[in-house]
Motif scaffolding. Structure first.
Motif, PDB file in Angstrom:
ATOM      1  N   ALA A 143      32.964  -8.692  18.968  1.00 35.27           N
ATOM      2  CA  ALA A 143      34.448  -8.568  19.365  1.00 35.27           C
ATOM      3  C   ALA A 143      35.047 -10.019  19.254  1.00 35.27           C
ATOM      4  O   ALA A 143      36.198 -10.358  19.078  1.00 35.27           O
ATOM      5  N   GLY A 144      34.087 -11.113  19.593  1.00 35.29           N
ATOM      6  CA  GLY A 144      34.733 -12.622  19.824  1.00 35.29           C
ATOM      7  C   GLY A 144      35.481 -12.832  21.204  1.00 35.29           C
ATOM      8  O   GLY A 144      35.539 -11.860  21.936  1.00 35.29           O
ATOM      9  N   LEU A 145      36.160 -13.755  20.914  1.00 32.23           N
ATOM     10  CA  LEU A 145      37.331 -13.950  21.997  1.00 32.23           C
ATOM     11  C   LEU A 145      38.596 -13.370  21.895  1.00 32.23           C
ATOM     12  O   LEU A 145      38.920 -12.915  20.741  1.00 32.23           O
ATOM     13  N   PRO A 146      38.952 -12.779  22.739  1.00 35.58           N
ATOM     14  CA  PRO A 146      40.247 -11.937  22.606  1.00 35.58           C
ATOM     15  C   PRO A 146      41.406 -12.506  22.175  1.00 35.58           C
ATOM     16  O   PRO A 146      41.548 -13.743  22.316  1.00 35.58           O
ATOM     17  N   THR A 147      42.171 -12.147  21.164  1.00 34.97           N
ATOM     18  CA  THR A 147      43.376 -12.703  20.645  1.00 34.97           C
ATOM     19  C   THR A 147      44.421 -11.806  20.657  1.00 34.97           C
ATOM     20  O   THR A 147      44.548 -10.894  21.560  1.00 34.97           O
ATOM     21  N   VAL A 148      45.562 -12.099  19.903  1.00 35.45           N
ATOM     22  CA  VAL A 148      46.727 -11.094  20.085  1.00 35.45           C
ATOM     23  C   VAL A 148      46.574  -9.636  19.242  1.00 35.45           C
ATOM     24  O   VAL A 148      45.576  -9.627  18.140  1.00 35.45           O
ATOM     25  N   ALA A 149      46.933  -8.494  19.838  1.00 36.71           N
ATOM     26  CA  ALA A 149      46.705  -7.112  19.396  1.00 36.71           C
ATOM     27  C   ALA A 149      45.428  -6.885  19.108  1.00 36.71           C
ATOM     28  O   ALA A 149      44.799  -6.876  17.884  1.00 36.71           O
ATOM     29  N   ASN A 150      44.327  -6.609  20.245  1.00 37.56           N
ATOM     30  CA  ASN A 150      43.034  -6.302  19.935  1.00 37.56           C
ATOM     31  C   ASN A 150      42.871  -4.722  19.647  1.00 37.56           C
ATOM     32  O   ASN A 150      43.770  -4.286  19.841  1.00 37.56           O
ATOM     33  N   THR A 151      41.529  -4.448  19.262  1.00 37.52           N
ATOM     34  CA  THR A 151      41.129  -3.082  18.908  1.00 37.52           C
ATOM     35  C   THR A 151      41.920  -2.085  19.836  1.00 37.52           C
ATOM     36  O   THR A 151      42.406  -1.089  19.563  1.00 37.52           O
ATOM     37  N   ALA A 180      29.003 -25.976  17.358  1.00 41.35           N
ATOM     38  CA  ALA A 180      30.208 -25.338  16.857  1.00 41.35           C
ATOM     39  C   ALA A 180      29.934 -23.636  17.337  1.00 41.35           C
ATOM     40  O   ALA A 180      28.860 -23.313  17.012  1.00 41.35           O
ATOM     41  N   SER A 181      31.083 -23.125  17.980  1.00 41.22           N
ATOM     42  CA  SER A 181      30.738 -21.692  17.978  1.00 41.22           C
ATOM     43  C   SER A 181      31.468 -20.889  16.955  1.00 41.22           C
ATOM     44  O   SER A 181      32.794 -21.061  16.824  1.00 41.22           O
ATOM     45  N   ILE A 182      30.733 -19.824  16.472  1.00 45.88           N
ATOM     46  CA  ILE A 182      31.376 -18.747  15.608  1.00 45.88           C
ATOM     47  C   ILE A 182      32.760 -18.274  16.306  1.00 45.88           C
ATOM     48  O   ILE A 182      33.934 -18.443  15.536  1.00 45.88           O
ATOM     49  N   ALA A 183      32.826 -17.853  17.500  1.00 43.85           N
ATOM     50  CA  ALA A 183      33.849 -17.246  18.090  1.00 43.85           C
ATOM     51  C   ALA A 183      35.028 -18.135  18.184  1.00 43.85           C
ATOM     52  O   ALA A 183      36.256 -17.966  18.054  1.00 43.85           O
ATOM     53  N   ARG A 184      34.623 -19.676  18.451  1.00 44.23           N
ATOM     54  CA  ARG A 184      35.614 -20.444  18.959  1.00 44.23           C
ATOM     55  C   ARG A 184      36.344 -21.142  17.406  1.00 44.23           C
ATOM     56  O   ARG A 184      37.401 -21.320  17.307  1.00 44.23           O
ATOM     57  N   TYR A 216      40.025 -20.974  16.589  1.00 42.17           N
ATOM     58  CA  TYR A 216      40.909 -21.908  16.272  1.00 42.17           C
ATOM     59  C   TYR A 216      41.643 -21.516  14.900  1.00 42.17           C
ATOM     60  O   TYR A 216      42.704 -21.924  14.730  1.00 42.17           O
ATOM     61  N   SER A 217      40.901 -20.957  13.942  1.00 39.91           N
ATOM     62  CA  SER A 217      41.470 -20.595  12.953  1.00 39.91           C
ATOM     63  C   SER A 217      42.952 -19.701  12.983  1.00 39.91           C
ATOM     64  O   SER A 217      43.484 -19.684  11.837  1.00 39.91           O
ATOM     65  N   LEU A 218      42.692 -18.889  14.043  1.00 46.88           N
ATOM     66  CA  LEU A 218      43.934 -17.986  14.214  1.00 46.88           C
ATOM     67  C   LEU A 218      45.012 -18.571  15.072  1.00 46.88           C
ATOM     68  O   LEU A 218      46.030 -17.907  15.428  1.00 46.88           O
ATOM     69  N   GLY A 219      44.756 -20.053  15.316  1.00 51.28           N
ATOM     70  CA  GLY A 219      45.728 -20.843  16.129  1.00 51.28           C
ATOM     71  C   GLY A 219      45.641 -20.686  17.637  1.00 51.28           C
ATOM     72  O   GLY A 219      46.475 -20.964  18.396  1.00 51.28           O
ATOM     73  N   GLY A 220      44.310 -20.215  18.181  1.00 54.60           N
ATOM     74  CA  GLY A 220      44.243 -20.094  19.434  1.00 54.60           C
ATOM     75  C   GLY A 220      43.652 -21.560  20.144  1.00 54.60           C
ATOM     76  O   GLY A 220      43.690 -22.494  19.509  1.00 54.60           O
ATOM     77  N   LYS A 221      43.592 -21.219  21.379  1.00 55.86           N
ATOM     78  CA  LYS A 221      43.155 -22.670  21.977  1.00 55.86           C
ATOM     79  C   LYS A 221      41.971 -22.744  22.807  1.00 55.86           C
ATOM     80  O   LYS A 221      41.530 -23.873  23.469  1.00 55.86           O
ATOM     81  N   ASP A 222      41.098 -21.697  22.588  1.00 54.95           N
ATOM     82  CA  ASP A 222      39.817 -21.693  23.258  1.00 54.95           C
ATOM     83  C   ASP A 222      38.668 -22.124  22.501  1.00 54.95           C
ATOM     84  O   ASP A 222      37.774 -21.420  21.911  1.00 54.95           O
ATOM     85  N   VAL A 261      30.399 -16.895  26.872  1.00 50.40           N
ATOM     86  CA  VAL A 261      32.030 -17.175  26.893  1.00 50.40           C
ATOM     87  C   VAL A 261      32.837 -15.947  26.489  1.00 50.40           C
ATOM     88  O   VAL A 261      33.727 -15.627  27.131  1.00 50.40           O
ATOM     89  N   CYS A 262      32.312 -15.483  25.644  1.00 56.22           N
ATOM     90  CA  CYS A 262      33.342 -14.290  24.796  1.00 56.22           C
ATOM     91  C   CYS A 262      33.205 -13.240  25.839  1.00 56.22           C
ATOM     92  O   CYS A 262      33.964 -12.593  26.050  1.00 56.22           O
ATOM     93  N   ASN A 263      31.918 -12.933  26.554  1.00 57.43           N
ATOM     94  CA  ASN A 263      31.918 -12.048  27.577  1.00 57.43           C
ATOM     95  C   ASN A 263      32.655 -12.260  28.830  1.00 57.43           C
ATOM     96  O   ASN A 263      33.267 -11.226  29.193  1.00 57.43           O
ATOM     97  N   ALA A 264      32.846 -13.432  29.355  1.00 63.26           N
ATOM     98  CA  ALA A 264      33.791 -13.846  30.585  1.00 63.26           C
ATOM     99  C   ALA A 264      35.134 -13.587  30.274  1.00 63.26           C
ATOM    100  O   ALA A 264      35.868 -12.956  30.861  1.00 63.26           O
TER     101      ALA A 264
END
Length: 289
Positions: free
Chosen positions: A86-94, A21-25, A29-35, A115-118
């Motif tokens: 920063a983690g995985l990009p999501t809606v409305a980033n910094t 399991a990945s912290i970022a992933r 998922y908790s935000l409703g993402g697909k990555d 993966v977050c970097n890519a």
């Protein structure tokens, strides 16, 4: 048993490994993402067993980040942001929030997960004032001495250092307080530190304390390997040498909310706090107010 924290990082980055399991992933998922993958959803399911509204905590954390960034880029006049973890990009980033207030605001994102970097480089570097750097919060000399980071910042002017939901993934053995003291020491006068963190009220609130300890057990033992709930006093230590701005270290939706609450907070939402502090020109304060 989840892999323990590593000396050279918050935890050895998972990267493309789909067996861990990945912290970022999980956060995605908790935000409703697909990555994310089955292993991430299984780790999150263990959290939902005792905190079924944990997804609301993630959303609350994003709302807090948006309000903080809006304040810092607006009223506080900060035009340089360093967002670590920063983690995985999501809606409305910094950078999107900051550049709504000031189109010239510069944002440097940092993460240690490949993966977050890519994803970050593709989705976050949208203009000449946004940059993504692969690096680790726990570098011996701190990221404020890492030329890959500082080449995008003017170290003679104020910076907003943001650690949104990161330090609770740093084991006590890695000395998160000492780490933050090094960062605070190197921040230019006039800078701000903004952070959010899992919260344990201790024995003063037995029911909330029991929830915090059970959530901590599930984060650290059932898939992720990190996620420590700390007391108000422990979290305030990160701000040593700084001046907390109003309303202080509070539950996230109490930090200058957009309006009155529409419902009572869920117990899970009471288990996270955030604060913003300022580094005065004469940095002679020993402890945060």
């Amino acid at each position: 048993m989840a892999e323990p924290a590593h000396r050279t990082g918050v935890r050895k980055p998972v990267g493309v490994d789909t067996t861990r399991a990945s912290i970022a992933r999980v956060y995605d998922y908790s935000l409703g993402g697909k990555d994310n993958y089955d292993i991430d959803r299984a780790a999150y399911a263990a959290i939902l067993e005792v905190a079924p509204r944990q997804g609301d905590v993630s959303i609350m954390n994003r709302r807090w980040l948006h309000r903080v960034t809006r304040h810092l880029a607006g009223a506080a006049g900060i035009d340089q942001f360093l967002d670590i973890g920063a983690g995985l990009p999501t809606v409305a980033n910094t950078h999107e929030i900051a550049q709504q207030q000031n189109p010239d605001a510069r944002v440097v994102y940092v993460d240690n997960d490949p993966v977050c970097n890519a994803h970050g480089r593709v989705l976050l570097e949208q203009n000449e004032n946004t940059h993504f750097v692969p690096a680790d919060l726990l570098e011996d000399k701190t990221l404020l001495r890492n030329s890959d980071v500082t080449r995008y910042l003017d170290m003679d002017r104020p910076i907003a250092l943001i650690l949104c939901g990161l330090l609770h993934h740093v084991d006590d053995e890695l000395d998160p307080v000492g780490i933050m003291h090094k960062y605070v020491e190197l921040l230019p006068p006039g800078s701000y530190l903004a952070l959010s963190h899992f919260y344990d009220p201790g024995p003063a609130d037995p029911q909330q304390h029991a929830l915090a300890k059970e959530l901590e057990r599930r984060f650290t033992e059932k898939g992720l390997g990190s996620g420590w709930y700390r007391t108000n006093e422990q979290i305030l230590e990160y701000f040593s040498g700084l001046e907390l701005i109003e309303p202080g270290l509070v539950q996230l939706d109490e930090w200058w909310p957009a309006g009155p609450p529409l419902r009572p907070r869920y117990p899970e939402e009471n288990a996270m706090v955030g604060g913003v502090a300022y580094k005065p020109a004469d940095n002679s304060t020993d402890h945060a107010n």
